[in-house]
Design an enzyme around this catalytic site. Structure first.
Site, PDB file in Angstrom:
ATOM      1  N   SER A  80      -5.837   1.650  -5.882  1.00 41.05           N
ATOM      2  CA  SER A  80      -6.448   0.375  -6.280  1.00 41.05           C
ATOM      3  C   SER A  80      -7.387   0.620  -7.448  1.00 41.05           C
ATOM      4  O   SER A  80      -8.388   1.344  -7.305  1.00 41.05           O
ATOM      5  CB  SER A  80      -7.233  -0.231  -5.121  1.00 41.05           C
ATOM      6  OG  SER A  80      -8.106  -1.223  -5.629  1.00 41.05           O
ATOM      7  N   HIS A 105      -2.397  -0.856  -7.098  1.00 41.16           N
ATOM      8  CA  HIS A 105      -2.791  -2.073  -6.376  1.00 41.16           C
ATOM      9  C   HIS A 105      -3.863  -2.755  -7.222  1.00 41.16           C
ATOM     10  O   HIS A 105      -4.843  -2.124  -7.628  1.00 41.16           O
ATOM     11  CB  HIS A 105      -3.343  -1.648  -5.015  1.00 41.16           C
ATOM     12  CG  HIS A 105      -3.808  -2.758  -4.128  1.00 41.16           C
ATOM     13  ND1 HIS A 105      -2.960  -3.454  -3.283  1.00 41.16           N
ATOM     14  CD2 HIS A 105      -5.051  -3.271  -3.919  1.00 41.16           C
ATOM     15  CE1 HIS A 105      -3.659  -4.347  -2.604  1.00 41.16           C
ATOM     16  NE2 HIS A 105      -4.941  -4.265  -2.964  1.00 41.16           N
ATOM     17  N   ASP A 156      -6.597  -5.735  -7.430  1.00 41.29           N
ATOM     18  CA  ASP A 156      -7.402  -6.654  -6.615  1.00 41.29           C
ATOM     19  C   ASP A 156      -7.942  -7.777  -7.489  1.00 41.29           C
ATOM     20  O   ASP A 156      -8.888  -7.579  -8.256  1.00 41.29           O
ATOM     21  CB  ASP A 156      -8.551  -5.880  -5.966  1.00 41.29           C
ATOM     22  CG  ASP A 156      -8.055  -5.006  -4.830  1.00 41.29           C
ATOM     23  OD1 ASP A 156      -7.395  -5.543  -3.927  1.00 41.29           O
ATOM     24  OD2 ASP A 156      -8.325  -3.791  -4.851  1.00 41.29           O
ATOM     25  N   MET A 170      -9.935 -11.142  -7.820  1.00 39.20           N
ATOM     26  CA  MET A 170     -10.987 -11.866  -7.073  1.00 39.20           C
ATOM     27  C   MET A 170     -11.597 -12.949  -7.952  1.00 39.20           C
ATOM     28  O   MET A 170     -11.875 -12.702  -9.129  1.00 39.20           O
ATOM     29  CB  MET A 170     -12.099 -10.902  -6.667  1.00 39.20           C
ATOM     30  CG  MET A 170     -11.609  -9.713  -5.879  1.00 39.20           C
ATOM     31  SD  MET A 170     -13.001  -8.657  -5.441  1.00 39.20           S
ATOM     32  CE  MET A 170     -12.134  -7.274  -4.702  1.00 39.20           C
ATOM     33  N   HIS A 209      -2.990  -8.246  -5.313  1.00 38.19           N
ATOM     34  CA  HIS A 209      -3.595  -8.784  -4.085  1.00 38.19           C
ATOM     35  C   HIS A 209      -4.553  -9.887  -4.509  1.00 38.19           C
ATOM     36  O   HIS A 209      -5.608  -9.607  -5.089  1.00 38.19           O
ATOM     37  CB  HIS A 209      -4.308  -7.625  -3.366  1.00 38.19           C
ATOM     38  CG  HIS A 209      -5.126  -8.039  -2.187  1.00 38.19           C
ATOM     39  ND1 HIS A 209      -6.068  -7.204  -1.618  1.00 38.19           N
ATOM     40  CD2 HIS A 209      -5.152  -9.176  -1.445  1.00 38.19           C
ATOM     41  CE1 HIS A 209      -6.643  -7.814  -0.598  1.00 38.19           C
ATOM     42  NE2 HIS A 209      -6.111  -9.022  -0.476  1.00 38.19           N
ATOM     43  N   MET A 269      -7.216 -12.371  -3.947  1.00 40.83           N
ATOM     44  CA  MET A 269      -8.335 -12.848  -3.122  1.00 40.83           C
ATOM     45  C   MET A 269      -8.937 -14.035  -3.855  1.00 40.83           C
ATOM     46  O   MET A 269     -10.063 -13.975  -4.377  1.00 40.83           O
ATOM     47  CB  MET A 269      -9.354 -11.706  -2.941  1.00 40.83           C
ATOM     48  CG  MET A 269      -8.842 -10.629  -1.997  1.00 40.83           C
ATOM     49  SD  MET A 269      -9.655  -9.044  -2.256  1.00 40.83           S
ATOM     50  CE  MET A 269      -8.629  -8.420  -3.565  1.00 40.83           C
ATOM     51  N   MET A 329      -5.777  -6.264   6.231  1.00 44.32           N
ATOM     52  CA  MET A 329      -7.079  -5.909   5.643  1.00 44.32           C
ATOM     53  C   MET A 329      -7.907  -5.155   6.676  1.00 44.32           C
ATOM     54  O   MET A 329      -8.166  -5.659   7.779  1.00 44.32           O
ATOM     55  CB  MET A 329      -7.845  -7.158   5.210  1.00 44.32           C
ATOM     56  CG  MET A 329      -7.285  -7.853   3.984  1.00 44.32           C
ATOM     57  SD  MET A 329      -7.062  -6.773   2.546  1.00 44.32           S
ATOM     58  CE  MET A 329      -8.747  -6.177   2.286  1.00 44.32           C
ATOM     59  N   GLY A 384     -13.483  -7.971  -0.969  1.00 46.36           N
ATOM     60  CA  GLY A 384     -14.496  -8.270  -1.967  1.00 46.36           C
ATOM     61  C   GLY A 384     -14.989  -7.041  -2.713  1.00 46.36           C
ATOM     62  O   GLY A 384     -15.293  -7.121  -3.892  1.00 46.36           O
ATOM     63  N   ASP A 401      -5.277  -1.936   3.749  1.00 47.15           N
ATOM     64  CA  ASP A 401      -6.153  -1.971   2.580  1.00 47.15           C
ATOM     65  C   ASP A 401      -7.607  -2.026   3.011  1.00 47.15           C
ATOM     66  O   ASP A 401      -8.052  -3.008   3.611  1.00 47.15           O
ATOM     67  CB  ASP A 401      -5.788  -3.220   1.758  1.00 47.15           C
ATOM     68  CG  ASP A 401      -6.576  -3.346   0.458  1.00 47.15           C
ATOM     69  OD1 ASP A 401      -7.330  -2.426   0.126  1.00 47.15           O
ATOM     70  OD2 ASP A 401      -6.414  -4.391  -0.204  1.00 47.15           O
ATOM     71  N   GLY A 402      -8.337  -0.965   2.670  1.00 48.49           N
ATOM     72  CA  GLY A 402      -9.774  -0.979   2.884  1.00 48.49           C
ATOM     73  C   GLY A 402     -10.268   0.193   3.711  1.00 48.49           C
ATOM     74  O   GLY A 402      -9.893   0.328   4.874  1.00 48.49           O
ATOM     75  N   GLY A 403     -11.081   1.045   3.095  1.00 49.93           N
ATOM     76  CA  GLY A 403     -11.693   2.139   3.846  1.00 49.93           C
ATOM     77  C   GLY A 403     -10.743   3.250   4.232  1.00 49.93           C
ATOM     78  O   GLY A 403     -11.064   4.066   5.106  1.00 49.93           O
ATOM     79  N   SER A 450     -11.788   3.759  -3.551  1.00 48.24           N
ATOM     80  CA  SER A 450     -12.895   4.710  -3.747  1.00 48.24           C
ATOM     81  C   SER A 450     -12.533   6.136  -3.349  1.00 48.24           C
ATOM     82  O   SER A 450     -12.972   7.087  -4.013  1.00 48.24           O
ATOM     83  CB  SER A 450     -14.135   4.234  -2.985  1.00 48.24           C
ATOM     84  OG  SER A 450     -13.848   4.020  -1.628  1.00 48.24           O
TER      85      SER A 450
HETATM   86  C1  DX5 Z   1     -11.120  -4.905  -1.012  1.00 45.80           C
HETATM   87  C2  DX5 Z   1      -9.866  -4.648  -1.805  1.00 45.80           C
HETATM   88  C3  DX5 Z   1      -9.380  -3.268  -1.662  1.00 45.80           C
HETATM   89  C4  DX5 Z   1     -10.333  -2.239  -2.183  1.00 45.80           C
HETATM   90  C5  DX5 Z   1     -10.215  -1.023  -1.331  1.00 45.80           C
HETATM   91  O1  DX5 Z   1     -11.525  -6.189  -1.254  1.00 45.80           O
HETATM   92  O2  DX5 Z   1      -8.830  -5.526  -1.395  1.00 45.80           O
HETATM   93  O3  DX5 Z   1      -8.094  -3.097  -2.256  1.00 45.80           O
HETATM   94  O4  DX5 Z   1     -10.087  -1.896  -3.522  1.00 45.80           O
HETATM   95  O5  DX5 Z   1     -11.252  -0.149  -1.643  1.00 45.80           O
HETATM   96  P1  DX5 Z   1     -11.572   1.144  -0.776  1.00 45.80           P
HETATM   97  O6  DX5 Z   1     -10.300   1.965  -0.704  1.00 45.80           O
HETATM   98  O7  DX5 Z   1     -12.662   1.814  -1.538  1.00 45.80           O
HETATM   99  O8  DX5 Z   1     -12.001   0.648   0.570  1.00 45.80           O
HETATM  100 ZN    ZN Z   2      -6.710  -5.081  -2.098  1.00 43.02          ZN
END
Ligand code: DX5
Ligand code: ZN
Length: 226
Positions: free
Chosen positions: A16, A41, A43, A45, A74, A76, A148, A153, A183-185, A206
């Site tokens: 991402s 990916h 994101d 927003m 993606h 959002m 998710m 965000g 997706d996420g963490g 990250s």
């Molecule tokens: C969150 C995004 C994710 C984000 C993931 O809103 O949809 O795609 O980039 O970031 P990490 O991998 O750092 O949790």
């Molecule tokens: Zn995402």
């Protein structure tokens, strides 16, 4: 396109670019793709559906000029049907919309069908508090289900373990040509638990972009998936 990830059944790591250094985006993209990420990916927003603004068609187009890999967008955003066409024009390969946003635009089935008319893959996703059952009526209309595992965000948040309950619930409902993404963490130390629950594609921001050695981290993730 370099490789269509839907043609593969092996686990895929999607980098991402939300955590990339935008002042050198093209080099960042080259580095993570050469370092072993399968595709990107994106994101998107709008500062309304989520409390952050990221980027839209211009950065999508810049990403497309940097690579011919699959671009997994993606959305959002509150109005997915308004922005899907310019994102596809900019080079997005797939568009994933939020079920919570679709309810204001004729429902998830209608939104999925409209996006499909654009000639791209269609994904559906949901926020952590939203019950998984909310996406079931639209499952036949989509290629991808995105679970998710953080509240969308921002990158760099902690993984919400209850996301794996959703993975386990929806996995048996998917056809062989559908894919399940998280997706996420996602990090080296939890990617295997996601795989064991049934995830095909792993979105990572990250943990890749903030790593001292990005290729080594992607390699460690792949090692966990073997
Ligand atoms: C969150 C995004 C994710 C984000 C993931 O809103 O949809 O795609 O980039 O970031 P990490 O991998 O750092 O949790
Ligand atoms: Zn995402």
């Amino acid at each position: 396109m370099r490789i269509d990830p839907f043609s593969l059944t092996t686990p895929q790591v999607a980098a991402s670019i939300l955590s990339a250094r935008f002042e050198r985006l093209s080099d960042e993209i080259d580095e993570v793709l050469q370092g072993g990420a399968d595709f990107l990916h994106l994101d998107i927003m709008d500062g309304h559906f989520v409390p952050n603004i990221s980027f839209g068609p211009a950065v999508t187009a810049a990403s497309r000029r940097s690579t011919d890999c699959y671009l997994d967008a993606h959305l959002m955003i509150t109005d997915p049907l308004k922005y899907a066409p310019p994102l596809v024009k900019a080079g997005a390969s797939g568009i994933t919309f939020h079920v919570e946003a679709a309810e204001h635009h004729g429902g998830a089935v209608a939104v999925a069908r409209e996006i499909r008319k654009l000639g791209v893959r269609v994904g559906i996703t949901l926020n952590p508090p939203t019950p998984i059952e909310r996406i079931y009526p639209a499952l036949d209309e989509v290629d991808l289900v995105l679970i998710m595992s953080v509240n969308p965000g921002f990158s760099g948040q902690h993984f919400i373990p209850e996301a794996l309950d959703k993975v386990r619930a929806v996995r048996p409902k998917l056809r062989a040509n559908q894919r399940l993404e998280i997706d996420g963490g996602v990090k080296v130390d939890n990617i295997k638990s996601c795989r064991d629950a049934g995830v095909d594609w792993f979105v990572v921001a990250s943990a890749i972009f903030d790593a001292p050695n990005r290729a080594a981290t992607i390699g460690e993730m792949r090692g966990q998936l073997e």
